[in-house]
Design a protein around this motif. Structure first.
Motif, PDB file in Angstrom:
ATOM      1  N   PHE A 189     -10.995  12.727  -0.296  1.00 41.56           N
ATOM      2  CA  PHE A 189     -11.803  11.785   0.459  1.00 41.56           C
ATOM      3  C   PHE A 189     -11.000  10.501   0.636  1.00 41.56           C
ATOM      4  N   VAL A 190     -10.782  10.104   1.875  1.00 46.48           N
ATOM      5  CA  VAL A 190     -10.088   8.851   2.151  1.00 46.48           C
ATOM      6  C   VAL A 190     -11.135   7.745   2.080  1.00 46.48           C
ATOM      7  N   SER A 191     -11.191   7.115   0.934  1.00 44.84           N
ATOM      8  CA  SER A 191     -12.222   6.127   0.621  1.00 44.84           C
ATOM      9  C   SER A 191     -11.896   4.769   1.238  1.00 44.84           C
ATOM     10  N   GLY A 192     -12.872   4.182   1.913  1.00 44.29           N
ATOM     11  CA  GLY A 192     -12.680   2.844   2.453  1.00 44.29           C
ATOM     12  C   GLY A 192     -12.451   1.817   1.353  1.00 44.29           C
ATOM     13  N   PHE A 193     -13.172   1.957   0.243  1.00 43.01           N
ATOM     14  CA  PHE A 193     -12.998   1.054  -0.896  1.00 43.01           C
ATOM     15  C   PHE A 193     -11.555   1.116  -1.388  1.00 43.01           C
ATOM     16  N   GLY A 194     -11.071   2.338  -1.615  1.00 44.28           N
ATOM     17  CA  GLY A 194      -9.722   2.499  -2.134  1.00 44.28           C
ATOM     18  C   GLY A 194      -8.653   2.074  -1.151  1.00 44.28           C
ATOM     19  N   VAL A 198      -8.934   9.223  -2.732  1.00 45.17           N
ATOM     20  CA  VAL A 198      -7.540   8.826  -2.943  1.00 45.17           C
ATOM     21  C   VAL A 198      -7.280   7.531  -2.191  1.00 45.17           C
ATOM     22  N   PHE A 199      -6.321   6.753  -2.675  1.00 39.87           N
ATOM     23  CA  PHE A 199      -6.092   5.436  -2.079  1.00 39.87           C
ATOM     24  C   PHE A 199      -4.678   5.240  -1.555  1.00 39.87           C
ATOM     25  N   ASP A 200      -3.767   6.153  -1.915  1.00 40.63           N
ATOM     26  CA  ASP A 200      -2.408   6.097  -1.379  1.00 40.63           C
ATOM     27  C   ASP A 200      -1.779   7.472  -1.552  1.00 40.63           C
ATOM     28  N   MET A 201      -0.535   7.633  -1.132  1.00 42.40           N
ATOM     29  CA  MET A 201       0.100   8.935  -1.179  1.00 42.40           C
ATOM     30  C   MET A 201       0.344   9.402  -2.617  1.00 42.40           C
ATOM     31  N   PHE A 202       0.573   8.469  -3.523  1.00 48.62           N
ATOM     32  CA  PHE A 202       0.844   8.879  -4.894  1.00 48.62           C
ATOM     33  C   PHE A 202      -0.421   9.370  -5.575  1.00 48.62           C
ATOM     34  N   SER A 203      -1.518   8.645  -5.406  1.00 46.60           N
ATOM     35  CA  SER A 203      -2.782   9.117  -5.992  1.00 46.60           C
ATOM     36  C   SER A 203      -3.179  10.458  -5.385  1.00 46.60           C
ATOM     37  N   PHE A 260     -12.319  -5.241   6.619  1.00 47.57           N
ATOM     38  CA  PHE A 260     -10.960  -5.637   6.981  1.00 47.57           C
ATOM     39  C   PHE A 260     -10.122  -4.498   7.548  1.00 47.57           C
ATOM     40  N   ILE A 261     -10.522  -3.260   7.345  1.00 46.79           N
ATOM     41  CA  ILE A 261      -9.680  -2.117   7.704  1.00 46.79           C
ATOM     42  C   ILE A 261      -9.529  -2.006   9.219  1.00 46.79           C
ATOM     43  N   ALA A 262      -8.295  -1.846   9.672  1.00 48.28           N
ATOM     44  CA  ALA A 262      -7.994  -1.632  11.086  1.00 48.28           C
ATOM     45  C   ALA A 262      -7.769  -0.144  11.309  1.00 48.28           C
ATOM     46  N   TRP A 263      -8.347   0.388  12.383  1.00 47.96           N
ATOM     47  CA  TRP A 263      -8.303   1.843  12.565  1.00 47.96           C
ATOM     48  C   TRP A 263      -6.887   2.423  12.680  1.00 47.96           C
ATOM     49  N   PRO A 264      -5.902   1.738  13.285  1.00 42.78           N
ATOM     50  CA  PRO A 264      -4.562   2.349  13.319  1.00 42.78           C
ATOM     51  C   PRO A 264      -3.983   2.572  11.923  1.00 42.78           C
ATOM     52  N   ASP A 265      -4.357   1.726  10.966  1.00 45.42           N
ATOM     53  CA  ASP A 265      -3.854   1.897   9.604  1.00 45.42           C
ATOM     54  C   ASP A 265      -4.437   3.155   8.963  1.00 45.42           C
ATOM     55  N   ILE A 266      -5.717   3.394   9.188  1.00 50.01           N
ATOM     56  CA  ILE A 266      -6.350   4.609   8.655  1.00 50.01           C
ATOM     57  C   ILE A 266      -5.725   5.850   9.299  1.00 50.01           C
ATOM     58  N   VAL A 267      -5.542   5.818  10.598  1.00 45.99           N
ATOM     59  CA  VAL A 267      -4.962   6.972  11.294  1.00 45.99           C
ATOM     60  C   VAL A 267      -3.563   7.267  10.761  1.00 45.99           C
ATOM     61  N   ALA A 268      -2.752   6.235  10.575  1.00 45.54           N
ATOM     62  CA  ALA A 268      -1.393   6.436  10.067  1.00 45.54           C
ATOM     63  C   ALA A 268      -1.413   7.016   8.661  1.00 45.54           C
ATOM     64  N   PHE A 269      -2.332   6.561   7.831  1.00 43.82           N
ATOM     65  CA  PHE A 269      -2.431   7.072   6.466  1.00 43.82           C
ATOM     66  C   PHE A 269      -2.839   8.545   6.465  1.00 43.82           C
ATOM     67  N   VAL A 270      -3.836   8.893   7.261  1.00 50.74           N
ATOM     68  CA  VAL A 270      -4.288  10.281   7.310  1.00 50.74           C
ATOM     69  C   VAL A 270      -3.183  11.186   7.841  1.00 50.74           C
ATOM     70  N   GLN A 271      -2.399  10.699   8.788  1.00 55.52           N
ATOM     71  CA  GLN A 271      -1.282  11.493   9.296  1.00 55.52           C
ATOM     72  C   GLN A 271      -0.283  11.794   8.185  1.00 55.52           C
TER      73      GLN A 271
END
Length: 290
Positions: free
Chosen positions: A39-44, A22-27, A57-68
């Motif tokens: 699966f939180v895909s790095g590509f997506g 998945v790549f965002d909350m809607f998907s 390019f991905i910054a870890w705080p952005d991934i953490v916020a998305f998973v939350q």
């Protein structure tokens, strides 16, 4: 905090566990109607959050916020998270793993690429010295409590693939992933060298790996299948087609039919992300192979 245990138990059951990228909350909202694992895909995520390719390019705080946000909306879903190389530094990798576990991630994938990194299914990948990666992996394993850790190698030379797969299997990692594996024969070779350790297979449209069904993967001894980009690629195709049709119709929206998605249908999908917290979670359909 039993998300890691639940995913680990799912993986060790018979059959192949599918996890949908998945790549965002809607998907994710759409995917949750069909599967009980994401699966939180790095590509997506790189495409959705930054509009950039998955090359570091991905910054870890952005991934953490998305998973939350995912965990709040989907309390019962398995959530496996791609954390690339742990964001370079081993201490950062440990910090990110602890953050993700604290907010309810089920597992992470840690790769052995060195920067500049590449998508696992493109050319030009370079890997860290094996000892350097194993040191980082051991630190991550010591930092987690119950989180599932997938050890991933992006090696491309045949002898090096098997050497690394064997070394990763000897670690305390829960699952092994050889990304970009090119044939069924090589799945068998990896399966043989890692012994009883669970094996993960990554499928991506247009990638280097063969297109295989869940029954075929199960027969090959694959325990987990991640589908990195079906939602992302479907969205790109559907959006492009819809806007081309709108342009051809001089801006007139297409006729609304019983098969169309409109305001009511979209709201009904999104309201489920609230209602899951007010009643027992429904059961999503999962295509696991017995």
């Amino acid at each position: 905090m039993e998300h890691g245990r639940q995913l680990r138990e799912e993986i060790t059951q018979n059959g192949t566990t599918p996890l949908i990228g998945v790549f965002d909350m809607f998907s994710a909202s759409v995917a949750a109607q069909h599967y009980d694992g994401m699966f939180v895909s790095g590509f997506g995520f790189a495409a959705s959050h930054y509009g950039l390719p998955d090359i570091g390019f991905i910054a870890w705080p952005d991934i953490v916020a998305f998973v939350q946000r995912l965990r709040l909306a989907f309390p019962e879903q398995h959530l496996l998270v791609d954390i690339d190389d742990g964001y370079v530094d081993p201490e950062t990798a440990c910090h990110v793993v602890q953050q993700l576990e604290a907010i309810g991630a089920s597992g992470v994938i840690l790769e052995d690429q060195q920067r500049p990194r590449r998508c696992g299914h493109v050319d030009g990948k370079q890997v860290l010295p094996l000892d350097t990666y194993l040191e980082k992996l051991d630190m991550v394993l010591a930092a987690r409590r119950d989180l599932v850790v997938v050890a991933r190698t992006d090696a491309t030379e045949e002898a090096e693939i098997l050497r690394r797969a064997k070394a990763l299997a000897a670690s305390d990692a829960d699952v092994i992933l050889v990304d970009g594996v090119r044939s069924v024969d090589w799945i068998r070779k990896v399966r043989q060298v890692i012994g009883d350790k669970p094996l993960l297979f990554n499928q991506i449209a247009g990638g280097k790996s063969p297109r295989l069904s869940l029954p075929e993967l199960s027969e090959l001894g694959v325990n987990v299948a991640i589908y990195s980009t079906p939602c992302l690629f479907a969205a790109q195709s559907a959006i492009d087609r819809a806007l081309e049709e709108l342009k051809k119709a001089d801006g007139r929206l297409p006729e609304f039919t019983a098969e169309s998605v409109g305001v009511a249908e979209s709201l009904a999908l999104l309201e489920k992300n609230i209602s899951r917290h007010h009643k027992p979670a429904g059961t999503a359909t999962q295509l696991a192979v017995g």
